[in-house]
Write a protein that holds these residues in place. Structure first.
Motif, PDB file in Angstrom:
ATOM      1  N   LEU A  46       0.805  -1.219   0.000  1.00  0.00           N
ATOM      2  CA  LEU A  46       0.000   0.000   0.000  1.00  0.00           C
ATOM      3  C   LEU A  46       0.838   1.268   0.000  1.00  0.00           C
ATOM      4  N   MET A  47       2.059   1.191   0.514  1.00  0.00           N
ATOM      5  CA  MET A  47       2.919   2.373   0.547  1.00  0.00           C
ATOM      6  C   MET A  47       3.159   2.948  -0.845  1.00  0.00           C
ATOM      7  N   ALA A  48       3.058   2.124  -1.855  1.00  0.00           N
ATOM      8  CA  ALA A  48       3.269   2.577  -3.227  1.00  0.00           C
ATOM      9  C   ALA A  48       2.028   3.248  -3.815  1.00  0.00           C
ATOM     10  N   ALA A  49       0.891   3.118  -3.142  1.00  0.00           N
ATOM     11  CA  ALA A  49      -0.356   3.696  -3.650  1.00  0.00           C
ATOM     12  C   ALA A  49      -0.390   5.201  -3.367  1.00  0.00           C
ATOM     13  N   PRO A  50      -0.839   5.984  -4.326  1.00  0.00           N
ATOM     14  CA  PRO A  50      -0.831   7.443  -4.146  1.00  0.00           C
ATOM     15  C   PRO A  50      -1.795   7.951  -3.075  1.00  0.00           C
ATOM     16  N   ASP A  51      -2.780   7.158  -2.698  1.00  0.00           N
ATOM     17  CA  ASP A  51      -3.762   7.602  -1.708  1.00  0.00           C
ATOM     18  C   ASP A  51      -3.469   7.112  -0.289  1.00  0.00           C
ATOM     19  N   VAL A  52      -2.307   6.493  -0.078  1.00  0.00           N
ATOM     20  CA  VAL A  52      -1.972   5.918   1.226  1.00  0.00           C
ATOM     21  C   VAL A  52      -0.768   6.637   1.826  1.00  0.00           C
ATOM     22  N   ARG A  53      -0.904   6.974   3.114  1.00  0.00           N
ATOM     23  CA  ARG A  53       0.208   7.576   3.853  1.00  0.00           C
ATOM     24  C   ARG A  53       0.420   6.780   5.142  1.00  0.00           C
ATOM     25  N   LEU A  54       1.641   6.408   5.398  1.00  0.00           N
ATOM     26  CA  LEU A  54       2.035   5.784   6.659  1.00  0.00           C
ATOM     27  C   LEU A  54       3.001   6.746   7.341  1.00  0.00           C
ATOM     28  N   GLU A  55       2.751   7.037   8.619  1.00  0.00           N
ATOM     29  CA  GLU A  55       3.523   8.045   9.332  1.00  0.00           C
ATOM     30  C   GLU A  55       3.883   7.555  10.731  1.00  0.00           C
ATOM     31  N   PRO A  56       4.953   8.118  11.295  1.00  0.00           N
ATOM     32  CA  PRO A  56       5.250   7.844  12.697  1.00  0.00           C
ATOM     33  C   PRO A  56       4.282   8.616  13.595  1.00  0.00           C
ATOM     34  N   GLU A  57       4.116   8.163  14.812  1.00  0.00           N
ATOM     35  CA  GLU A  57       3.322   8.903  15.800  1.00  0.00           C
ATOM     36  C   GLU A  57       4.070  10.209  16.094  1.00  0.00           C
ATOM     37  N   PRO A  58       3.450  11.356  15.859  1.00  0.00           N
ATOM     38  CA  PRO A  58       4.160  12.624  16.049  1.00  0.00           C
ATOM     39  C   PRO A  58       4.420  12.967  17.520  1.00  0.00           C
ATOM     40  N   PHE A  59       3.676  12.366  18.434  1.00  0.00           N
ATOM     41  CA  PHE A  59       3.847  12.633  19.853  1.00  0.00           C
ATOM     42  C   PHE A  59       4.446  11.393  20.502  1.00  0.00           C
ATOM     43  N   GLY A  60       5.756  11.400  20.642  1.00  0.00           N
ATOM     44  CA  GLY A  60       6.484  10.236  21.128  1.00  0.00           C
ATOM     45  C   GLY A  60       6.000   9.694  22.454  1.00  0.00           C
ATOM     46  N   HIS A  61       5.461  10.555  23.302  1.00  0.00           N
ATOM     47  CA  HIS A  61       4.984  10.089  24.613  1.00  0.00           C
ATOM     48  C   HIS A  61       3.754   9.188  24.490  1.00  0.00           C
ATOM     49  N   ARG A  62       3.139   9.162  23.319  1.00  0.00           N
ATOM     50  CA  ARG A  62       1.967   8.298  23.094  1.00  0.00           C
ATOM     51  C   ARG A  62       2.355   6.887  22.649  1.00  0.00           C
ATOM     52  N   ILE A  63       3.634   6.650  22.441  1.00  0.00           N
ATOM     53  CA  ILE A  63       4.087   5.344  21.961  1.00  0.00           C
ATOM     54  C   ILE A  63       4.335   4.434  23.158  1.00  0.00           C
ATOM     55  N   GLY A  64       3.426   3.494  23.316  1.00  0.00           N
ATOM     56  CA  GLY A  64       3.557   2.509  24.379  1.00  0.00           C
ATOM     57  C   GLY A  64       3.867   1.146  23.782  1.00  0.00           C
ATOM     58  N   PRO A  65       3.786   0.115  24.577  1.00  0.00           N
ATOM     59  CA  PRO A  65       4.102  -1.231  24.093  1.00  0.00           C
ATOM     60  C   PRO A  65       3.221  -1.674  22.919  1.00  0.00           C
ATOM     61  N   ASN A  66       1.941  -1.325  22.947  1.00  0.00           N
ATOM     62  CA  ASN A  66       1.048  -1.719  21.855  1.00  0.00           C
ATOM     63  C   ASN A  66       1.438  -1.031  20.552  1.00  0.00           C
ATOM     64  N   GLU A  67       1.766   0.245  20.629  1.00  0.00           N
ATOM     65  CA  GLU A  67       2.171   0.989  19.435  1.00  0.00           C
ATOM     66  C   GLU A  67       3.503   0.470  18.896  1.00  0.00           C
ATOM     67  N   GLN A  68       4.410   0.141  19.790  1.00  0.00           N
ATOM     68  CA  GLN A  68       5.693  -0.431  19.355  1.00  0.00           C
ATOM     69  C   GLN A  68       5.475  -1.766  18.653  1.00  0.00           C
ATOM     70  N   TRP A  69       4.598  -2.586  19.225  1.00  0.00           N
ATOM     71  CA  TRP A  69       4.309  -3.897  18.636  1.00  0.00           C
ATOM     72  C   TRP A  69       3.667  -3.752  17.256  1.00  0.00           C
TER      73      TRP A  69
END
Length: 86
Positions: A46-69
């Motif tokens: 999907l990353m190659a599709a023009p309508d799809v964007r994958l991004e990092p979480e902009p607020f690092g404090h929101r990254i917990g174990p579930n987000e890392q997984w």
């Protein structure tokens, strides 16, 4: 149906509007019947599709174990969010 199609369907059911960011935690939870490798392959496709964007979480404090997984690592960066459509 391909994993990419399954991801698009899951995204549609989770997002309020096209283009809204959705956590990969939620996408993966909706696709628990697929192997992680299948979902990762679908996300990479999907990353190659023009309508799809994958991004990092902009607020690092929101990254917990579930987000890392749930993150997918691309070019040395963990991506946590997906948006499809504009």
């Amino acid at each position: 149906m391909t994993a990419a199609d399954e991801i698009r369907d899951a995204y549609r059911s989770l997002s309020g509007t096209p283009g809204e960011y959705v956590s990969l935690v939620d996408v993966r939870a909706a696709l628990m019947y697929l192997d992680r490798e299948e979902v990762d392959a679908g996300l990479r496709e999907l990353m190659a599709a023009p309508d799809v964007r994958l991004e990092p979480e902009p607020f690092g404090h929101r990254i917990g174990p579930n987000e890392q997984w749930a993150a997918i690592r691309v070019a040395g960066e963990d991506l946590h969010l997906i948006a499809i459509g504009d």
